[in-house]
Design an enzyme around this catalytic site. Structure first.
Site, PDB file in Angstrom:
ATOM      1  N   HIS A 298       0.790  -1.141   0.084  1.00  0.00           N
ATOM      2  CA  HIS A 298       0.075   0.057   0.131  1.00  0.00           C
ATOM      3  C   HIS A 298       0.890   1.243   0.069  1.00  0.00           C
ATOM      4  O   HIS A 298       1.677   1.643   1.104  1.00  0.00           O
ATOM      5  CB  HIS A 298      -0.980  -0.156   1.283  1.00  0.00           C
ATOM      6  CG  HIS A 298      -1.957  -1.018   1.273  1.00  0.00           C
ATOM      7  ND1 HIS A 298      -2.463  -1.510   2.479  1.00  0.00           N
ATOM      8  CD2 HIS A 298      -2.639  -1.651   0.125  1.00  0.00           C
ATOM      9  CE1 HIS A 298      -3.506  -2.264   2.017  1.00  0.00           C
ATOM     10  NE2 HIS A 298      -3.421  -2.309   0.836  1.00  0.00           N
ATOM     11  N   TYR A 471       3.163   0.326   4.926  1.00  0.00           N
ATOM     12  CA  TYR A 471       4.043  -0.699   5.710  1.00  0.00           C
ATOM     13  C   TYR A 471       2.851  -2.004   5.553  1.00  0.00           C
ATOM     14  O   TYR A 471       2.714  -3.095   6.684  1.00  0.00           O
ATOM     15  CB  TYR A 471       3.850  -0.424   7.432  1.00  0.00           C
ATOM     16  CG  TYR A 471       4.300   0.982   7.729  1.00  0.00           C
ATOM     17  CD1 TYR A 471       5.698   1.420   7.148  1.00  0.00           C
ATOM     18  CD2 TYR A 471       3.627   1.786   8.445  1.00  0.00           C
ATOM     19  CE1 TYR A 471       6.012   2.705   7.559  1.00  0.00           C
ATOM     20  CE2 TYR A 471       4.164   2.893   8.739  1.00  0.00           C
ATOM     21  CZ  TYR A 471       5.306   3.535   8.219  1.00  0.00           C
ATOM     22  OH  TYR A 471       5.863   4.746   8.410  1.00  0.00           O
ATOM     23  N   HIS A 472       2.414  -2.184   4.598  1.00  0.00           N
ATOM     24  CA  HIS A 472       1.728  -3.562   4.340  1.00  0.00           C
ATOM     25  C   HIS A 472       2.213  -4.479   3.251  1.00  0.00           C
ATOM     26  O   HIS A 472       1.162  -4.840   2.290  1.00  0.00           O
ATOM     27  CB  HIS A 472       0.237  -2.997   3.942  1.00  0.00           C
ATOM     28  CG  HIS A 472      -0.318  -2.353   5.079  1.00  0.00           C
ATOM     29  ND1 HIS A 472      -1.525  -1.170   5.062  1.00  0.00           N
ATOM     30  CD2 HIS A 472      -0.037  -2.115   6.406  1.00  0.00           C
ATOM     31  CE1 HIS A 472      -1.731  -0.876   6.105  1.00  0.00           C
ATOM     32  NE2 HIS A 472      -1.059  -1.115   6.958  1.00  0.00           N
ATOM     33  N   PRO A 473       3.351  -4.708   3.026  1.00  0.00           N
ATOM     34  CA  PRO A 473       3.764  -5.526   1.782  1.00  0.00           C
ATOM     35  C   PRO A 473       3.177  -7.194   2.184  1.00  0.00           C
ATOM     36  O   PRO A 473       3.385  -7.688   3.172  1.00  0.00           O
ATOM     37  CB  PRO A 473       5.550  -5.716   1.965  1.00  0.00           C
ATOM     38  CG  PRO A 473       5.616  -5.465   3.529  1.00  0.00           C
ATOM     39  CD  PRO A 473       4.530  -4.598   3.876  1.00  0.00           C
TER      40      PRO A 473
END
Length: 545
Positions: A298, A471-473
């Site tokens: 994101h 911070y959403h890999p």
């Protein structure tokens, strides 16, 4: 003949903590949890307001990765904080509990992944959840993961929700309930003034009680060891140059190292693109180019205003007040130290015709620039927007054959015109909300993007220059029904035996929201798969179309 542990779990993050708990419930099952970092003893972890100190620089709790130069973002290298130590990223995140949209999981099921539809996974969300709000069919109250409603203890948050409604968006009572779309209040993994990480919920309460659970901290997993095509253990090393130690596994090795390091560990173990592995002196066991591919994240952009009232985190902690905040927190776990300053947000559609929201907003009662690396000495507020389902796909690959070298992370942000359009529209929508009468009592000068940024081209340039990860890999060891997918729908690595991956890397596509809650759900479901238990009964729930 039994030689070691039944199960070895690599990584004590959100998924690893859950698995360590669930697999060790049977005292006859021997479990070893391996973690490269340390125990989660830091006050900055336990105190919710410490989040800014944890994410802004490399430290004992933060791996501190950087991406490769991003060609569609002015060739910038972007900062990628990822959790290290007990709790993983749940020990350094913003403590927002979001599951995503029901259609995200139904899409997985429709792609052929059995047992991954929303009605299949909702029982696992409920199983882990110790929800402190009103009981209903969407929430569980008996689970170890404590979740509370944000207290909305500042007028800024209420004003943001009101302004969103004035801009024409509905109010949503529960982002994790029947309807996600709208503006509303976030639920948080905070309980009695403390961060409630996966470690606090699942690991710390049992680690001294269960003799069948061994935790090896400060032990980097360098590779999975195979014999006859079966995973039989994990090599660990305490520091660069040290001799590796083999930790044997009789049943399975389960890699839970996250979307960055799970593909790295598999690649170091010989599972990945054979051509890429040869370049780094690694012998290929399974030629699987999809390991490390399909990276999704994101991308985030912010609109920041000065605040005309002294109500932000800055005024609450300025000067000697910071000492008072610390003392109050240590004595009673109350006050500003117990706040994440992120209590309201929204899930919105950038255009008509979408079947679910495609952007998420986070309202922060502070000026937050560059992952809190910059701290202006003034009051202000920040509205974040991220694109929930980017079209762009990136990669994680080896930089070398040394497990201590960070891998190459290339998110390939803004590679498509569709992604650029969504991000541009999100800036316009944030600005529209901020200029409503509901925010008039708080909104001062716009600091970012700034009054000089108005045209589409100027907004695009701003996004290229200031966009960052939220911070959403996910997705780098994805499950799928085709042989080209690294995992099957039971999270088993294709081409070998006795090896699974359980973490955010297994998601074939990004879900619409923060990724911590879905990662915990995946681990809850994986525990039943690993132990051969029948799945929890499907939920019979109606959700918004």
């Amino acid at each position: 003949m039994k030689t070691g542990f039944d199960y070895i779990i690599v990584g004590a993050g959100s998924a690893g903590c859950v698995l360590a708990n669930r697999l060790s419930e049977d005292p006859s099952v021997r479990v070893c949890l391996i973690e490269a970092g340390k125990k989660d003893k830091s006050l900055m972890i336990k105190m919710p307001a410490g989040v800014g100190n944890l994410i802004k620089e490399e430290n004992d709790q933060n791996w501190g990765f950087w991406t490769t130069p991003q060609p569609h973002m002015n060739d910038r290298k972007l900062w990628w904080p990822r959790g290290k130590g007990w709790g993983g990223s749940s020990s350094i995140n913003g403590m927002i509990y979001i599951r995503g949209h029901a259609r995200d999981y139904d899409q997985w099921r429709q792609s052929g992944l059995r047992g991954w539809g929303y009605e299949d996974v909702l029982p696992y969300f409920r199983k882990s959840e110790g929800y402190q709000g009103p009981k209903n069919d969407f929430h569980g109250s008996d689970g170890p993961l404590k979740i509370e409603e944000s207290p909305m203890n500042s007028l800024v948050y209420d004003s943001f929700v009101k302004a969103g409604q004035q801009a024409g968006y509905p109010k949503t009572e529960d982002f994790n309930g029947a309807e996600q779309e709208g503006v509303g209040v976030y639920q948080r993994t905070i309980f009695e003034g403390e961060r409630w990480s996966a470690s606090a919920a699942f690991l710390r309460p049992i680690v001294k009680e269960r003799e069948n659970l061994t935790v090896k901290s400060t032990a980097l997993a360098s590779r999975v060891v195979f014999r006859g095509g079966k995973a039989v253990g994990v090599e660990i090393v305490p520091k660069r140059g040290a001799e590796p130690e083999l930790v044997p596994a009789d049943k399975e090795v389960i890699v839970c190292a996250g979307a960055v390091q799970s593909p790295q560990i598999l690649q170091l173990s010989g599972i990945g693109s054979a051509e890429m592995l040869r370049k780094h002196g690694v012998t290929a066991i399974v030629d699987q180019p999809s390991v490390g591919a399909n990276l999704q994240d994101h991308l985030d952009v912010t609109v920041i205003h000065k605040m005309t009232k002294k109500l932000s985190a800055y005024s609450q902690q300025a000067g000697l007040k910071k000492l008072a905040v610390g003392i109050q927190y240590l004595m009673s776990k109350t006050g500003a130290g117990a706040d994440n300053f992120l209590q309201a947000g929204a899930f919105l559609k950038t255009r008509e015709g979408l079947d679910r929201p495609d952007i998420q907003l986070h309202m922060v009662n502070a000026i937050m620039m560059d992952h809190a690396k910059e701290s202006p000495n003034e009051d202000g507020y920040t509205v974040h927007a991220c694109q929930l389902r980017p079209e762009s796909r990136g990669t994680v690959s080896l930089a070398s054959g040394d497990p201590f070298d960070h891998p190459l992370i290339d998110p390939n942000y803004l590679a498509t015109e569709g992604d650029r359009t969504v991000m541009r529209e999100s800036v316009k929508m944030m600005r529209e909300i901020c200029q409503q009468d509901g925010m008039a009592d708080f909104t001062g000068e716009e600091l970012m993007p700034g009054p000089d940024v108005q045209s589409d081209a100027e907004i695009d340039a701003f996004i290229r220059e200031k966009g960052e990860t939220i911070y959403h890999p996910v997705g780098t060891v994805a499950m799928g029904i085709q042989d080209e997918a690294p995992l099957d729908d039971e999270l088993r690595v294709r081409g070998v035996e006795g090896l699974r991956v359980v973490d955010a890397s297994v998601m074939p596509t990004l879900i619409g929201g923060n990724t911590n809650a879905p990662t915990i759900m995946i681990a809850e479901k994986a525990a039943d798969l690993i132990l051969g238990k029948a799945p929890l009964p499907r939920a019979e729930i109606e959700v918004a179309a």
